[in-house]
Design an enzyme around this catalytic site. Structure first.
Site, PDB file in Angstrom:
ATOM      1  N   ARG B 311       0.831  -1.211   0.000  1.00 45.81           N
ATOM      2  CA  ARG B 311       0.000   0.000   0.000  1.00 45.81           C
ATOM      3  C   ARG B 311       0.869   1.265   0.000  1.00 45.81           C
ATOM      4  NH1 ARG B 311      -5.523   1.770   0.887  1.00 45.81           N
ATOM      5  NH2 ARG B 311      -6.254  -0.364   0.751  1.00 45.81           N
ATOM      6  N   GLU B 763      -9.480   6.159   7.343  1.00 45.60           N
ATOM      7  CA  GLU B 763      -8.044   6.415   7.243  1.00 45.60           C
ATOM      8  C   GLU B 763      -7.652   7.702   6.528  1.00 45.60           C
ATOM      9  OE1 GLU B 763      -7.908   2.454   5.487  1.00 45.60           O
ATOM     10  OE2 GLU B 763      -6.041   2.126   6.562  1.00 45.60           O
TER      11      GLU B 763
END
Lengths: 170, 810
Positions: B311, B763
């Protein structure tokens, strides 16, 4: 050595007035107030966050003053009046500061909330219109990891009728 | 309709009255035992001997277990089976669990845990990036590399180049409620576990393995966590398994919670990174090519490090269309805590890499950093630019029947650490030229509009000028102002995790019981999902009972992670509610001789043609008419196809956006600083609950700013974490919040068909905190001509040193 261990673990009888109710309880002399309140009196609203006096989650009032229950020996509180988060509401009616926490979205995970509320309750009792600086000072020992403090700050302002802060919930 | 309403957190009333129960507050049966781990005191070596007699003889101790005493699997890893519950022959970090004390009280267990006499053959630990590279200590066979075009040639051909390195520290989660679990033995060897976890299914799986029973023999329940932030995705496994094993052995309830110092020493944190970069650009600041080398310190076991590092690679572009790009990622094994999930899951580190590049280029060219960023943005949807007409993106199928690789039966398939995936060869680069380095077309780019509005509402230009004038006077207090955007990919990158289930009952009195696979950690998921259910039935959210996450109600759930909670569970709940509503409508339509489409659920009433009844009356009628009022719901995210090895495909369903402007004041004599003001405009799509979303944004920003400023993890040369308490590890306090804090939601709907067109919000806002870090860099830059090249975290000490490096005050 064995004698020392025994005397350390010998229980002592103390009297605590918790939320207006008198409790006579046998405690170990080294028992912390947070454990006595949670485990022996059964009031689990007071939280244990760091057990080292640094996070404020265990804040409660001892004779009206905000104290850290994780760093206070229960024996020191013999004969004193303890107030916890469970005592803030009057039956179903929330106190203004509790209402303000709801209105401002000042609660996320909720673990710091009881300690925050006790610090704010003590602040407002002695200072009904605290300045921004005084609010910061009163909350400096209470950590929150979720909210970023803005909603909590606004909740204190709403509860004290300052800065025209209105509920954000609709 | 109850969606889009600003309602408080579902349990807010319980929280303010102290009535909300966390694991440690649940009343336990008499005779409940308490557990503590004995921990390794060295970072690396072989265990020569372990004498536990003294611990066994300590007051209140019932049993002391070591690895040999475990009846079945000795593993609490979410992925590679490389994480024993109790060490066998070797230790890999200082704080590793060696033995387990079972005692009559928490304190007795803690005391006895210090009485293990362990002898080691100590070895030099691998702690730093250099040591790991030299020792070849890494996960996977070598670095992963994602490439788009020829970055090296593009940089060589560019008019200007920069290069540099940024060190990015890790982060302790510091959830206020520490890790906790409680196991209650049942008849026939079954086990019920209460766990403070974001991933009940993984707890169920690991406990079942440890007890040698099928998953149906274990039920895991999670009502709430006192904060998670990723730290309770895999890190709760050890406590839950320990409790279950001890409960099986003793036949008594067993509870375990880490005290804060143990929690910080034992559990993993955000990965710290070093990112080396090289970029080529033209005189106007347009980037031609970028190369990144990312080094991640993963700690001793694999845990979730591979998808975290993936990621980070997937966010190396952030908001910028990079014509050529090369990202090389090293996943290094070190003798420290096993770094784990933390809000953003590698995305923040990758994003900080490119934001550093932008900041560095702007300084190099003397260009306004916002203008530079805009010039490199992805194109807005519909803006054709000079590229060829956009080819229709190939639509990958939504499921992959029949083609499945062999999967190790012990693999925890519901963990992000799982490596099996279905048919990644279907992953293709999407066309159109407005594509990420991994070939996903960016079709929903909102940042042009967000930037325009934020520039205006934050009065950026005027304040920027004022800051420049202030600093030109040269006093000891300097100011800095900075803007940073966020583009964050939404979906689990392990495609099969993008599914969810729900269970909904309507009772004969019209009250509704709601259950789904998501967990509540303070983010307000339960309230949002309840609002969805209430909206589907046209009733008040108060009529919907939100219940604890329970592996016996909804099976095979994914972790509540990757910001996916309301996207996935909201859709699953909608499906379940619509099934029941459809059955009720059909029945009522037949009863009143109309068609189901004419039955309306609204304002707590059900209208069937000219008939009008309360929802409760409708439910009662349906029950009497023998209509099933219970349904499951299921959802899987469409359009995903991703090959993580080649780095090609569509890992994300969509992107969430946001932008922030931060202003700081720095005392260059001491390095102390304050955030004066933050302005944020964030894209939550069509928000399910604006109050909860703003709470996520404010909290995310402050947590992100904390990560890059005051939160510093320090290990000594022996591998001992020296910042293992709040007294030495500083998370933001009330006084650290920006004095002026303006947060607004971008007015827009998700272009993809998500639940009520909302967007994930857990997030993405954390990365808005990058603007605070850049503002510090801006303030420091006023102290000299060179680029400050600030590392993170920019603690006051680091700021002080950076000021001196620029030649100021020497």
């Amino acid at each position: 050595m064995i004698e020392a261990v025994k005397s350390r673990s010998r229980k002592r009888l103390i009297t605590l007035t918790v939320n207006g109710e008198e409790h006579e309880i046998a405690i170990r002399p080294n028992a912390m107030l947070v454990d006595v309140v949670r485990d022996q009196i059964g009031l689990t609203g007071t939280k244990s966050g760091c057990s080292s006096g640094s996070c404020g989650a265990c804040t409660l009032l001892i004779d009206g003053r905000p104290m850290l229950a994780c760093s206070t020996l229960a024996v020191e509180c013999d004969g004193k009046a303890i107030r916890t988060v469970e005592d803030l509401a009057d039956g179903e009616r929330l106190s203004p500061i509790q209402e303000a926490f709801l209105d401002q979205g000042a609660v996320q995970c909720g673990f710091c909330t009881p300690g925050m509320l006790m610090s704010v309750t003590a602040l407002i009792a002695s200072n009904p219109k605290p300045s921004h600086q005084e609010i910061k000072k009163a909350l400096e020992g209470n950590l929150c990891r979720c909210t970023g403090y803005n909603a909590i700050f606004n909740a204190v302002l709403q509860a004290t009728g300052q800065d025209g802060i209105k509920p954000i919930m609709f | 309709m109850s969606v889009s309403r600003a309602l408080p957190h579902d349990a807010a009333r319980l929280h303010v009255t102290g009535a909300a129960r966390y694991v440690d507050d649940i009343p336990v049966p008499a005779g409940c035992l308490h557990l503590a781990f004995g921990l390794s005191t060295i970072a690396r070596g072989a265990i020569r001997s372990m004498n536990l007699d003294e611990a066994r003889g300590a007051p209140g101790v019932v049993a002391v277990l070591s690895a040999a005493d475990l009846p079945f699997a000795n593993d609490v890893s979410p992925s590679a089976h490389d994480e024993p519950l109790l060490a066998t022959d070797r230790v890999h970090y200082l704080g590793q669990q060696l033995f387990l004390v079972v005692a009559e009280s928490h304190l007795a267990a803690r005391r006895a845990a210090r009485l293990g006499r362990v002898e080691y053959d100590e070895e030099d630990p691998v702690l730093t990036i250099e040591q790991a590279l030299a020792a070849g200590a890494r996960f996977e066979e070598g670095p992963r590399i994602y490439e788009k075009g020829d970055a090296r040639a593009a940089i060589a051909a560019a008019a200007r180049t920069i290069e540099g390195t940024i060190e990015i520290g890790g982060q302790e989660h510091f959830y206020l409620e520490g890790q906790a679990a409680l196991a209650l033995p049942q008849e026939g060897g079954d086990m019920v576990v209460h766990s403070s976890t974001q991933h009940p299914t993984e707890i169920q799986h690991k406990v079942a393995e440890a007890l040698g029973v099928p998953m149906h023999g274990v039920r895991v329940e999670t009502r709430r966590m006192g904060g998670g932030f990723g730290g309770k995705e895999s890190q709760g496994n050890a406590l839950a398994v320990a409790c279950a094993v001890a409960a099986r052995l003793t036949g008594r309830a067993c509870k375990m919670r880490y005290d804060r110092d143990d929690d910080m020493i034992v559990t993993g944190k955000r990965h710290d990174f070093r990112i080396a970069y090289r970029a080529g650009f033209d005189a106007d600041g347009r980037i031609g090519g970028v190369e990144f080398v990312q080094y991640a310190r993963c700690g001793w076991s694999q845990d979730l490090s591979l998808p975290v590092a993936d990621r980070a690679m997937l966010h190396a572009d952030n908001a910028y269309l990079l014509p050529a790009c090369r990202i090389e990622s090293h996943r290094l094994r070190t003798n420290t805590q096993s770094a784990t999930a933390f809000r953003g899951f590698g995305g923040p580190q990758g994003m900080l890499g490119i934001e550093r590049v932008m900041d560095h280029i702007a300084h190099e060219l003397g260009l306004d950093p916002v203008e530079l960023r805009r010039r490199n943005y992805y194109r807005a949807p519909g803006a054709g630019g000079l590229s060829a007409p956009r080819a229709a993106a190939p639509r990958p199928p939504e499921s992959f029947p029949g083609k499945m690789k062999h999967v190790d039966p012990a693999t925890d398939l519901t963990s992000r650490g799982a490596v099996s995936d279905l048919a990644p060869d279907r992953a293709r680069a999407e066309g159109g030229g407005n594509t990420t380095p991994y070939g996903q077309a960016v079709n929903d780019f909102e940042l042009h509009g967000i930037t325009d509005v934020l520039m205006r509402t934050s009065d950026y230009d005027n304040r920027c000028r004022a800051v420049g004038e202030w600093n030109a006077r040269g006093g000891p207090i300097r100011r800095g102002i900075a803007f940073s955007p966020v583009k964050f990919g939404i979906s689990f990158t392990l495609t099969h995790l993008n599914q969810a289930g729900a269970l909904v009952h309507v009772y004969q009195d019209g009250s509704v019981h709601l259950n789904h696979g998501g967990t509540e950690m303070g983010q307000g998921l339960f309230q949002k999902v309840a609002q969805v259910a209430a909206s589907r039935f046209g009733i008040e959210p108060g009529a919907v009972k939100i219940t604890a996450t329970d592996t016996a109600k909804v099976p095979n759930t994914s972790a509540t992670a990757a910001s996916s909670g309301s996207d996935l569970n909201g859709m699953a709940v909608k499906a379940a509610c619509d099934t029941i509503r459809g059955r009720m409508a059909e029945f009522l339509a037949e009863l009143h001789q109309t068609v189901a489409a004419e039955v309306r659920f609204h304002d707590g009433r059900v209208r069937v043609g000219s008939h009008d009844m309360s929802f409760a009356e409708a439910a009662e009628a349906a029950y009497l008419g023998r209509v099933s009022l219970s349904a499951t719901g299921y959802y899987r995210t469409p359009k995903l196809a991703w090959d993580r090895i080649r780095g090609v495909g569509r890992p994300f369903y969509y992107f969430a956006y946001g932008a922030a402007v931060s202003e700081v004041a720095v005392d260059i004599r001491s390095g102390e600083y304050r955030i004066l003001r933050a302005d944020i405009l964030h894209d939550a799509g069509a928000s399910l609950n604006p109050a909860l979303d703003i709470g996520q944004i404010e909290g995310g920003y402050v947590q992100g700013a904390g990560w890059l400023t005051t939160e510093e993890l320090v290990w000594d040369g022996k591998g001992r974490l020296r910042t293992q308490a709040p007294s030495t590890y500083k998370i933001p306090a009330c006084a650290d919040r920006p004095e002026v804090f303006n947060v607004a939601l971008w007015d827009g709907a998700n272009r993809e068909d998500t639940i009520y067109r909302s967007k994930a919000v857990g997030e993405p806002p954390l990365m808005l905190g990058i603007s605070a870090f850049l503002a510090l860099s801006h303030a420091i830059a006023s102290c000299g001509a060179r680029y400050p090249a600030l590392d993170a975290p920019a603690t006051p000490e680091a700021v002080w040193a950076a000021v001196r490096r620029l030649g100021h005050g020497i």
